[in-house]
Design a protein around this motif. Structure first.
Motif, PDB file in Angstrom:
ATOM      1  N   ALA A 148       0.842  -1.212   0.000  1.00  0.00           N
ATOM      2  CA  ALA A 148       0.000   0.000   0.000  1.00  0.00           C
ATOM      3  C   ALA A 148       0.873   1.257   0.000  1.00  0.00           C
ATOM      4  O   ALA A 148       0.576   2.244  -0.693  1.00  0.00           O
ATOM      5  CB  ALA A 148      -0.921  -0.002   1.214  1.00  0.00           C
ATOM      6  N   ILE A 149       1.988   1.210   0.756  1.00  0.00           N
ATOM      7  CA  ILE A 149       2.895   2.371   0.804  1.00  0.00           C
ATOM      8  C   ILE A 149       3.560   2.575  -0.565  1.00  0.00           C
ATOM      9  O   ILE A 149       3.636   3.684  -1.083  1.00  0.00           O
ATOM     10  CB  ILE A 149       3.964   2.193   1.915  1.00  0.00           C
ATOM     11  N   ALA A 150       4.010   1.458  -1.173  1.00  0.00           N
ATOM     12  CA  ALA A 150       4.675   1.546  -2.485  1.00  0.00           C
ATOM     13  C   ALA A 150       3.711   2.025  -3.562  1.00  0.00           C
ATOM     14  O   ALA A 150       4.105   2.703  -4.513  1.00  0.00           O
ATOM     15  CB  ALA A 150       5.252   0.185  -2.859  1.00  0.00           C
ATOM     16  N   ALA A 151       2.413   1.700  -3.405  1.00  0.00           N
ATOM     17  CA  ALA A 151       1.415   2.096  -4.415  1.00  0.00           C
ATOM     18  C   ALA A 151       0.886   3.512  -4.176  1.00  0.00           C
ATOM     19  O   ALA A 151       0.139   4.049  -4.988  1.00  0.00           O
ATOM     20  CB  ALA A 151       0.252   1.099  -4.404  1.00  0.00           C
ATOM     21  N   GLY A 152       1.250   4.110  -3.031  1.00  0.00           N
ATOM     22  CA  GLY A 152       0.775   5.460  -2.725  1.00  0.00           C
ATOM     23  C   GLY A 152      -0.595   5.480  -2.071  1.00  0.00           C
ATOM     24  O   GLY A 152      -1.246   6.528  -2.020  1.00  0.00           O
ATOM     25  N   ASP A 153      -1.045   4.325  -1.544  1.00  0.00           N
ATOM     26  CA  ASP A 153      -2.359   4.263  -0.878  1.00  0.00           C
ATOM     27  C   ASP A 153      -2.280   4.681   0.586  1.00  0.00           C
ATOM     28  O   ASP A 153      -3.285   4.671   1.295  1.00  0.00           O
ATOM     29  CB  ASP A 153      -2.939   2.831  -0.968  1.00  0.00           C
TER      30      ASP A 153
END
Length: 536
Positions: A148-153
């Motif tokens: 989620a962090i890597a996807a910007g969520d």
């Protein structure tokens, strides 16, 4: 001397690298929203806090060099609010932000506060996540959160050392805030350097370690200090004494009589049981709860929370409570074997009490058999430096006791101890001035004669130049055929003679080229010669 020159070279290399970094500044049009958010702060900011807010805004919004600022403020003086506004600014600009804390207890507390101010239940609705021990990349929860962090969520992530793990990647990290930087080891800081390239970094510390302080004092780091205490705050009264059970009984009795609670801290987990037995022997009905780092996952945080609710009289703990535990009702701190703790730890522990308008007490009990010269100096400093806002002074004293350490290497203490801190800083500043060319040694004038008197730079004793024209000393001859007017020629010669840098000479010769045409060969030789003299 060699050490300071080496360190000065390191400092200047860091300066140079830092000045070349660029990133787009944060958008000033969002500052109105930041000011609206600032109104949700429940207290009136102190003058120093206001200055910090401005410094951070200038770094983030009005400069293209990434921020690298140390906020040095005493325990409980409002450093967290400075971080909160910086984190808010990063997220409102559409970037991700991260807050790195040294312990699970502190990370959980930050997470709770941030969610309350900007989380999904508020008007801002930021997506906030907590990454801590037990959420490794091989666990389902850990994998999902990292993705989620890597996807910007995730807009804002609060975490412990897990944030520094190799598998961690952000979509668009704009700000990293580090709380209590002195608690992180050298290798973790090397990892931070990799993450922080071109990312704004805000560091919070009450008692910076000598190396961090050294970096701020030598100017590698921008530093803001919060010295003004919140109103109504009283300094904690500190006692440094040899261990005695009767003194412990008096201290706890006094606190319980006014309806308060106590912290009791020991250096090692193995000493907790013995301390609890001793407390129960003195006070059979005392309600004691423990907190330490080897408890089951999350148990230390739960026990601290249960203590904060007022269900117990004494929290018996190791240094897990050193940072971030904020319980205003607890105003007595007892530290057993104080000689075994470092200076910053002692200071941070004392800062857990005195967080309200009540008078707080801190007892540093030591065993004389185990005391060394350095630990005696540390305890003496704790007795001396008890005023509100003395965190920076504690760190300075630590710098004198332990030495500064190398700025870029892995040593955290070193050379300054041998010569004394003031002298060391003077030596360092002198070395830096020399290396930057601000402190040039005086050198005798040189004569350089070329064959056929081409490009002549010459001192003539009788004050007459080579062609018999009167000059004030050094001749820098421009041929008459190039500049016919004698006044202009003399003026241009003076300009060239007074040029303080190669760049200035280039500018002058370019002007000649535009005004008088191509430069004759003998003047070109002279130009090259000046380059050599100036660079040398």
């Amino acid at each position: 001397e060699v050490s300071t020159v080496q360190m000065a070279e390191d400092v200047l290399a860091l300066y140079a690298t830092r000045e070349t970094l660029n990133r787009p500044p944060f958008d000033p049009s969002f500052e109105g929203k930041v000011k609206e958010f600032a109104k949700t702060f429940a207290f009136d900011p102190t003058p120093d806090q206001k200055k910090c807010f401005e410094d951070v805004e200038n770094d983030m919004v009005w400069r293209s060099r990434p921020m690298d600022r140390l906020i040095c403020g005493d325990v409980g003086f409002g450093k967290t609010e400075v971080a909160m506004r910086a984190l808010f600014r990063a997220v409102i600009n559409g970037r991700q932000a991260a807050l790195l804390a040294p312990t699970g207890v502190l990370a959980a507390q930050h997470y709770k506060n941030i969610v309350k101010r900007v989380g999904e239940g508020t008007e801002y609705g930021f997506r906030v996540a907590l990454l801590r021990g037990g959420m490794g990349k091989n666990t389902k929860k850990g994998r999902e959160l990292r993705a989620a962090i890597a996807a910007g969520d995730v807009d804002l992530v609060v975490g412990t050392h897990a944030l520094l793990s190799n598998g961690m990647s952000f979509k668009d990290l704009g700000l990293l805030t580090i709380d209590e930087e002195q608690r992180f080891g050298v290798n973790q800081k090397e990892r931070l350097k990799l993450i922080c390239n071109c990312v704004d970094v805000l560091t919070l510390s009450a008692t910076p370690i000598p190396r961090t302080l050294q970096m701020s004092l030598s100017g590698i780091r921008d530093t803001s200090t919060i010295r003004s205490p919140p109103p109504m705050r009283k300094p904690t009264i500190s006692y440094v004494q040899e261990y005695e059970e009767s003194l412990i009984r008096d201290a706890i009795e006094r606190e319980l009589a006014r309806g308060g609670q106590c912290y009791y801290v020991v250096p090692r987990i193995s000493q907790l049981e013995g301390a609890e037995t001793m407390l129960k022997k003195i006070f059979p009905k005392l309600r004691v709860i423990q907190a330490h780092g080897r408890m089951a996952r999350g148990a230390a945080e739960e026990n601290v929370a249960a203590f904060a609710e007022g269900n117990y009289d004494v929290l018996l703990a190791t240094t897990v409570i050193e940072n971030g535990v904020d319980i205003p009702r607890v105003n007595t701190m007892i530290i057993q074997n104080a000689q075994a703790f470092g200076m910053s730890t002692l200071y941070q522990l004392r800062g857990r009490v005195g967080r309200s308008d009540l008078q707080a007490y801190a007892y540093f009990f030591h065993k004389n058999d185990f005391i060394t010269e350095q630990s005696a100096q540390r305890l003496r400093a704790m007795a001396d430096l008890h005023e509100l806002g003395s965190g920076f002074d504690v760190a300075n004293r630590d710098l004198e006791i332990r030495g500064a350490g190398s700025l870029l290497g892995t040593e955290q203490s070193g050379m300054a101890a041998r010569v004394g801190f003031d002298l060391y800083m003077r030596m360092l500043k002198k070395s830096m001035r020399q290396l930057r060319g601000l402190d040039l040694p005086v050198v005798p004038r040189s004569n350089v004669l070329l064959p056929g008197r081409e490009g002549c730079i010459e001192w003539v004793a009788d004050g007459h130049g080579v062609n018999g024209d009167s000059t004030s000393g050094t001749s820098y001859l421009i041929p008459e055929s190039y500049i016919e007017n004698s006044r202009e020629r003399s003026s241009e010669e003076s300009l060239a003679r007074l040029a303080e840098s190669t760049q200035r000479l280039v500018e002058i010769t370019n002007t000649w080229r535009d005004t008088y045409g191509p430069i004759p060969a003998e003047l070109q030789v002279c130009h090259i010669l000046f380059d050599v003299v100036i660079l040398d």
